[in-house]
Write an enzyme that holds these catalytic residues in place. Structure first.
Site, PDB file in Angstrom:
ATOM      1  N   ARG A 153       0.945  -1.137   0.026  1.00  0.00           N
ATOM      2  CA  ARG A 153      -0.121   0.036  -0.014  1.00  0.00           C
ATOM      3  C   ARG A 153       0.932   1.165   0.115  1.00  0.00           C
ATOM      4  O   ARG A 153       1.876   1.182   1.012  1.00  0.00           O
ATOM      5  CB  ARG A 153      -0.906  -0.258   1.196  1.00  0.00           C
ATOM      6  N   ARG A 211     -13.490  -8.675   1.938  1.00  0.00           N
ATOM      7  CA  ARG A 211     -12.178  -8.554   1.756  1.00  0.00           C
ATOM      8  C   ARG A 211     -11.372  -9.848   1.885  1.00  0.00           C
ATOM      9  O   ARG A 211     -10.430 -10.013   1.163  1.00  0.00           O
ATOM     10  CB  ARG A 211     -11.342  -7.317   2.653  1.00  0.00           C
ATOM     11  N   GLN A 240      -9.915  -3.989  -3.624  1.00  0.00           N
ATOM     12  CA  GLN A 240     -11.099  -3.440  -2.765  1.00  0.00           C
ATOM     13  C   GLN A 240     -12.202  -3.866  -3.789  1.00  0.00           C
ATOM     14  O   GLN A 240     -13.550  -4.272  -3.284  1.00  0.00           O
ATOM     15  CB  GLN A 240     -11.256  -2.123  -2.563  1.00  0.00           C
ATOM     16  N   ASP A 291     -17.307   7.011  -0.893  1.00  0.00           N
ATOM     17  CA  ASP A 291     -16.030   6.768  -0.274  1.00  0.00           C
ATOM     18  C   ASP A 291     -15.906   8.314   0.486  1.00  0.00           C
ATOM     19  O   ASP A 291     -16.618   9.159   0.263  1.00  0.00           O
ATOM     20  CB  ASP A 291     -14.996   6.118  -1.140  1.00  0.00           C
ATOM     21  N   CYS A 306     -16.328   1.095   1.163  1.00  0.00           N
ATOM     22  CA  CYS A 306     -15.142   0.472   1.347  1.00  0.00           C
ATOM     23  C   CYS A 306     -14.724   0.552   2.789  1.00  0.00           C
ATOM     24  O   CYS A 306     -14.092  -0.273   3.477  1.00  0.00           O
ATOM     25  CB  CYS A 306     -13.776   0.959   0.388  1.00  0.00           C
ATOM     26  N   HIS A 324      -7.413   0.765  -6.171  1.00  0.00           N
ATOM     27  CA  HIS A 324      -7.491   0.131  -5.111  1.00  0.00           C
ATOM     28  C   HIS A 324      -8.328  -1.260  -5.799  1.00  0.00           C
ATOM     29  O   HIS A 324      -9.373  -1.700  -5.151  1.00  0.00           O
ATOM     30  CB  HIS A 324      -8.428   0.834  -4.397  1.00  0.00           C
TER      31      HIS A 324
HETATM   32  N1   CP Z   1     -11.068  -0.471   2.715  1.00  0.00           N
HETATM   33  C1   CP Z   1      -9.974  -0.631   3.118  1.00  0.00           C
HETATM   34  O1   CP Z   1      -8.928  -0.646   2.075  1.00  0.00           O
HETATM   35  O2   CP Z   1      -9.616  -0.242   4.220  1.00  0.00           O
HETATM   36  P1   CP Z   1      -8.232  -0.124   4.943  1.00  0.00           P
HETATM   37  O3   CP Z   1      -7.682   1.206   4.641  1.00  0.00           O
HETATM   38  O4   CP Z   1      -8.706  -0.461   6.615  1.00  0.00           O
HETATM   39  O5   CP Z   1      -7.430  -1.247   4.737  1.00  0.00           O
HETATM   40  N1  NVA Z   2     -10.107   6.327  -0.661  1.00  0.00           N
HETATM   41  C1  NVA Z   2      -9.734   5.931   0.339  1.00  0.00           C
HETATM   42  C2  NVA Z   2      -9.614   4.656   0.523  1.00  0.00           C
HETATM   43  C3  NVA Z   2      -9.314   4.061   1.751  1.00  0.00           C
HETATM   44  C4  NVA Z   2      -9.270   2.572   2.029  1.00  0.00           C
HETATM   45  C5  NVA Z   2      -8.253   6.437   0.432  1.00  0.00           C
HETATM   46  O1  NVA Z   2      -7.346   6.335  -0.331  1.00  0.00           O
HETATM   47  O2  NVA Z   2      -7.841   6.876   1.719  1.00  0.00           O
END
Ligand code: CP
Ligand code: NVA
Length: 308
Positions: free
Chosen positions: A108, A293, A138, A226, A265, A135
């Site tokens: 990530r 997930r 997700q 989101d 998400c 992502h």
């Molecule tokens: N939805 C998601 O990716 O959650 P986290 O940021 O908690 O991993």
């Molecule tokens: N769009 C959000 C998703 C988190 C899972 C972010 O990037 O913070």
């Protein structure tokens, strides 16, 4: 066989459909089992996944760890701040070293170019656990949730409200691969990535952009939103103010199709992009989505390691 999963297109529409089916089967086969008991076939016994986090995570971290346990393997977490990557060791050298030590890498990070570089230098599969651009993991879980709740993906009418962010980009990519319609309701200047929109349309998905939230939600079978401000985004008063009209509340859900479902998400910012009455309401399937997930990650891992 090492397959990278940087985007949904790396797998393709048929394989995403196969991932969803595999996830449904594996989930059913272990219903009510203790959560860390390995699946009967333990297909990834002896395998280790390294997870690199340059941003916070709850779901991605726990679901990949549990996915590896359920597949018979294990996972280890590398917080980039406590690794040499966080002190300037190159992405390329990190990729070379981890490839000698683990069987797959999930990362990530912020800049999407970083994951592309990691994948280029790694000999083991690299999986996108979220970048500023996309992502995809997700969205496999989201599509699984949609299918589980009885909707067919081809021809699905889906609405996205708010910021045109990483999750929106991957959902648009899915519209192209799985041939559904996505209506994006959001303010000018916060549209999703133009390249994702163009490719999805070319692949046979319908992508409609509107600044009218009710037009976006009208008749939708699935309503998705989101956070208004993603990790690493500057945000600011102007950004948040622009998002206000796109809040998913009961009035907006009333514009959607009868029996519509709500997805997020998570993490949610209650009272901002979604109200309590919607996220806690009967149309919300966000807890199924979160659980999924795990089941989606298992299919992604199996595909990446050539077992699906
Ligand atoms: N939805 C998601 O990716 O959650 P986290 O940021 O908690 O991993
Ligand atoms: N769009 C959000 C998703 C988190 C899972 C972010 O990037 O913070």
């Amino acid at each position: 066989m090492a397959r990278d999963f940087l985007s949904l297109s790396d797998a393709g529409g048929d394989m995403v459909a196969a991932m969803i089916n595999d996830a449904i089967d594996r989930k059913a086969a272990r219903r009510s089992w203790p959560k860390a008991r390995p699946d009967a076939d333990a297909p990834l016994a002896g395998h280790v996944l390294a997870m690199i986090f340059e941003k916070n995570s709850t779901r991605t971290r726990v679901s990949f760890d549990m996915a590896m346990r359920q597949l018979g393997g294990s996972a280890l977490i590398l917080e980039s701040g406590t690794t040499q990557l966080g002190r300037g060791e190159t992405v390329a050298d990190t990729a070379r070293v981890l490839s000698r030590m683990v069987d797959a890498i999930m990362i990530r990070t912020d800049d999407h170019a970083k994951i592309e570089e990691l994948a280029h230098y790694a000999d083991v599969p690299v999986i996108n656990g979220l970048t500023d651009l996309s992502h995809p993991c997700q969205i496999v879980a989201d599509l699984l949730t949609v299918v589980e709740h009885g909707f067919a993906l081809p021809g699905l009418q889906l609405a996205w409200l708010g910021d045109g962010n990483n999750v929106a980009n991957s959902l648009i990519e899915a519209a192209g691969l799985m041939k559904f319609s996505i209506r994006i309701g959001g303010p000018a200047g916060y549209e999703p990535d133009a390249g994702f929109i163009e490719r999805a349309r070319a692949a046979g998905g319908e992508v409609i952009l509107t600044q009218d939230p009710v037009e976006a939600a009208a008749g939708a079978q699935i309503v998705v939103t989101d956070t208004w401000v993603s990790m690493g985004q500057a945000g600011g008063e102007q950004h948040v103010a622009a998002m206000g009209p796109y809040q998913v509340n009961a009035a907006l859900m009333a514009a959607a199709a009868p029996g519509a479902r709500f997805l997020h998400c998570l993490p949610a910012h209650r009272g901002e992009e979604v109200t309590d009455e919607v996220i806690d309401g009967v149309q919300s399937v966000v807890w199924d989505e979160a659980e999924n997930r795990i089941h989606a990650q298992k299919s992604i891992l199996l595909w990446a390691l050539g077992r699906l």
